[in-house]
Design a protein around this motif. Structure first.
Motif, PDB file in Angstrom:
ATOM      1  N   UNK A  88      16.929 -15.691  45.282  1.00 44.06           N
ATOM      2  CA  UNK A  88      16.692 -14.258  45.122  1.00 44.06           C
ATOM      3  C   UNK A  88      15.218 -13.951  44.833  1.00 44.06           C
ATOM      4  N   UNK A  89      14.490 -14.945  44.337  1.00 46.38           N
ATOM      5  CA  UNK A  89      13.039 -14.780  44.231  1.00 46.38           C
ATOM      6  C   UNK A  89      12.427 -14.688  45.625  1.00 46.38           C
ATOM      7  N   UNK A  90      12.922 -15.522  46.543  1.00 44.20           N
ATOM      8  CA  UNK A  90      12.458 -15.449  47.925  1.00 44.20           C
ATOM      9  C   UNK A  90      12.921 -14.181  48.623  1.00 44.20           C
ATOM     10  N   UNK A  91      14.154 -13.788  48.359  1.00 40.78           N
ATOM     11  CA  UNK A  91      14.726 -12.582  48.973  1.00 40.78           C
ATOM     12  C   UNK A  91      14.007 -11.320  48.500  1.00 40.78           C
ATOM     13  N   UNK A  92      13.733 -11.247  47.198  1.00 37.59           N
ATOM     14  CA  UNK A  92      13.005 -10.125  46.590  1.00 37.59           C
ATOM     15  C   UNK A  92      13.565  -8.767  47.031  1.00 37.59           C
ATOM     16  N   UNK A  93      14.836  -8.494  46.724  1.00 39.58           N
ATOM     17  CA  UNK A  93      15.461  -7.265  47.226  1.00 39.58           C
ATOM     18  C   UNK A  93      14.859  -5.982  46.666  1.00 39.58           C
ATOM     19  N   UNK A  94      14.153  -6.059  45.533  1.00 38.74           N
ATOM     20  CA  UNK A  94      13.537  -4.842  44.995  1.00 38.74           C
ATOM     21  C   UNK A  94      12.450  -4.322  45.934  1.00 38.74           C
ATOM     22  N   UNK A  95      12.021  -5.160  46.869  1.00 42.83           N
ATOM     23  CA  UNK A  95      10.998  -4.767  47.841  1.00 42.83           C
ATOM     24  C   UNK A  95      11.608  -4.129  49.088  1.00 42.83           C
ATOM     25  N   UNK A  96      12.939  -4.066  49.157  1.00 38.77           N
ATOM     26  CA  UNK A  96      13.597  -3.529  50.338  1.00 38.77           C
ATOM     27  C   UNK A  96      13.450  -2.004  50.415  1.00 38.77           C
ATOM     28  N   UNK A  97      13.181  -1.512  51.616  1.00 42.06           N
ATOM     29  CA  UNK A  97      13.292  -0.083  51.880  1.00 42.06           C
ATOM     30  C   UNK A  97      14.776   0.270  51.970  1.00 42.06           C
ATOM     31  N   UNK A  98      15.083   1.542  51.924  1.00 43.44           N
ATOM     32  CA  UNK A  98      16.490   1.952  51.963  1.00 43.44           C
ATOM     33  C   UNK A  98      17.183   1.465  53.230  1.00 43.44           C
ATOM     34  N   UNK A  99      16.480   1.492  54.351  1.00 47.67           N
ATOM     35  CA  UNK A  99      17.082   1.036  55.607  1.00 47.67           C
ATOM     36  C   UNK A  99      17.298  -0.474  55.601  1.00 47.67           C
ATOM     37  N   UNK A 100      16.420  -1.208  54.920  1.00 47.73           N
ATOM     38  CA  UNK A 100      16.625  -2.651  54.764  1.00 47.73           C
ATOM     39  C   UNK A 100      17.910  -2.912  53.991  1.00 47.73           C
ATOM     40  N   UNK A 101      18.105  -2.166  52.915  1.00 47.16           N
ATOM     41  CA  UNK A 101      19.288  -2.342  52.082  1.00 47.16           C
ATOM     42  C   UNK A 101      20.552  -1.980  52.855  1.00 47.16           C
ATOM     43  N   UNK A 102      20.475  -0.949  53.679  1.00 43.19           N
ATOM     44  CA  UNK A 102      21.625  -0.577  54.514  1.00 43.19           C
ATOM     45  C   UNK A 102      21.959  -1.693  55.499  1.00 43.19           C
ATOM     46  N   UNK A 103      20.923  -2.281  56.099  1.00 47.20           N
ATOM     47  CA  UNK A 103      21.144  -3.385  57.042  1.00 47.20           C
ATOM     48  C   UNK A 103      21.736  -4.587  56.319  1.00 47.20           C
ATOM     49  N   UNK A 104      21.210  -4.881  55.129  1.00 47.18           N
ATOM     50  CA  UNK A 104      21.731  -6.005  54.333  1.00 47.18           C
ATOM     51  C   UNK A 104      23.191  -5.779  53.967  1.00 47.18           C
ATOM     52  N   UNK A 105      23.536  -4.567  53.605  1.00 51.08           N
ATOM     53  CA  UNK A 105      24.913  -4.261  53.237  1.00 51.08           C
ATOM     54  C   UNK A 105      25.879  -4.551  54.385  1.00 51.08           C
ATOM     55  N   UNK A 106      25.406  -4.368  55.597  1.00 52.46           N
ATOM     56  CA  UNK A 106      26.243  -4.606  56.771  1.00 52.46           C
ATOM     57  C   UNK A 106      26.281  -6.072  57.176  1.00 52.46           C
ATOM     58  N   UNK A 107      25.192  -6.807  56.948  1.00 51.21           N
ATOM     59  CA  UNK A 107      25.080  -8.153  57.526  1.00 51.21           C
ATOM     60  C   UNK A 107      25.023  -9.301  56.519  1.00 51.21           C
ATOM     61  N   UNK A 108      24.677  -9.031  55.276  1.00 48.27           N
ATOM     62  CA  UNK A 108      24.511 -10.108  54.286  1.00 48.27           C
ATOM     63  C   UNK A 108      25.771 -10.265  53.439  1.00 48.27           C
ATOM     64  N   UNK A 109      26.212 -11.519  53.274  1.00 51.58           N
ATOM     65  CA  UNK A 109      27.373 -11.821  52.453  1.00 51.58           C
ATOM     66  C   UNK A 109      27.029 -12.942  51.465  1.00 51.58           C
ATOM     67  N   UNK A 110      27.375 -12.711  50.199  1.00 50.68           N
ATOM     68  CA  UNK A 110      27.112 -13.666  49.122  1.00 50.68           C
ATOM     69  C   UNK A 110      28.435 -14.337  48.751  1.00 50.68           C
TER      70      UNK A 110
END
Length: 262
Positions: A88-110
């Motif tokens: 998560x240090x590499x991922x650094x999600x706090x740097x995501x734009x809103x559209x990045x987060x929307x894309x992650x919500x659709x494609x990323x699974x933990x």
């Protein structure tokens, strides 16, 4: 594309997430079943089962006593912002734009020992339950792999119906919780190595961070074709054609040992 990553032991529930968006976990009934069993365990049992210290065992006994499903927003945090380990240090999600987060919500699974599969914005509570924990849940379910594998595999099969490939950036411990071979998609599991002289070495800390870096790269660049991953170049990494075998989905990325890795 579906991206798979592991959770982290280290958590941050002190700081607020940068978004108020959230979603509910997929497997409420399955999580509730595990929680009912975990609530009966004392410090000694958890310490032995998880191979952790008295303090950690005591902390998690307290956590499990207060956990419940469905999860209330005030007692929880979105998964991708709650985990703070190397990935998560590499991922650094706090740097995501809103559209990045929307894309992650659709494609990323933990993948998770307690929650099964999480989307980035699924609300979770503080917990510790590694997928490889030695826990005989029932006579038939001798460990968490037995408990989760069929459910997680079927879930991902359904989600994969419109995907072109799976980018597996989860650790071996968590990858084994899914029968990836039964999902009718190419599965790419990248390797990340440090070049030292004439040798290439996988160093755990850097490899974990690199999985997060590639996850961020795939999200920010809206990757939908495996060939696009050949251009991954975060923190000095590049695709190593000589060490790779794309016919067998063996993708190796390397960098000089003195490149952004101190």
């Amino acid at each position: 594309m579906i991206i798979l990553i592991s959770p982290a032991k280290s958590l941050d529930f002190e700081n607020n997430a940068p978004t108020r968006k959230s979603s509910e976990i997929f497997f409420e009934d399955e999580v509730e079943y595990l929680l009912k069993k975990l609530k009966t365990f004392g410090v000694r049992k958890l310490k032995s089962m998880m191979d952790i210290s008295d303090n950690l065992a005591s902390l998690n006994v307290e956590r499990y006593q207060t956990m419940s499903v469905p999860i209330a927003q005030g007692e929880s945090k979105q998964a991708v912002f709650a985990f703070t380990g190397d990935v998560y240090q590499g991922l650094n999600p706090v740097d995501f734009a809103e559209k990045d987060l929307d894309f992650a919500q659709e494609h990323l699974r933990i993948l998770s020992g307690l929650y099964g599969i999480l989307r980035p914005l699924d609300l979770i509570q503080p917990y510790r339950l590694e997928m490889g924990t030695s826990w005989k849940i029932t006579q038939a379910k001798k460990n968490l792999y037995d408990y989760w594998k069929k459910k997680l595999t079927e879930h991902l099969k359904n989600e994969a119906s419109e995907a072109r490939f799976i980018l597996n950036l989860a650790s071996q411990e968590y990858s084994k919780a899914v029968d990836l071979k039964s999902i009718n998609l190419p599965v790419i599991t990248p390797e990340f190595k440090e070049e030292k002289g004439d040798k290439f070495q996988m160093i755990s800390f850097f490899a974990k961070k690199a999985r997060g870096l590639m996850t961020a790269y795939a999200i920010k660049n809206r990757i939908n074709d495996p060939e696009q991953l050949l251009s991954f170049d975060y923190e000095g990494y590049s695709f190593n054609e000589r060490l790779s075998n794309r016919d067998k989905n063996k993708w190796v990325y390397t960098r000089k040992s003195n490149t952004n890795n101190k």
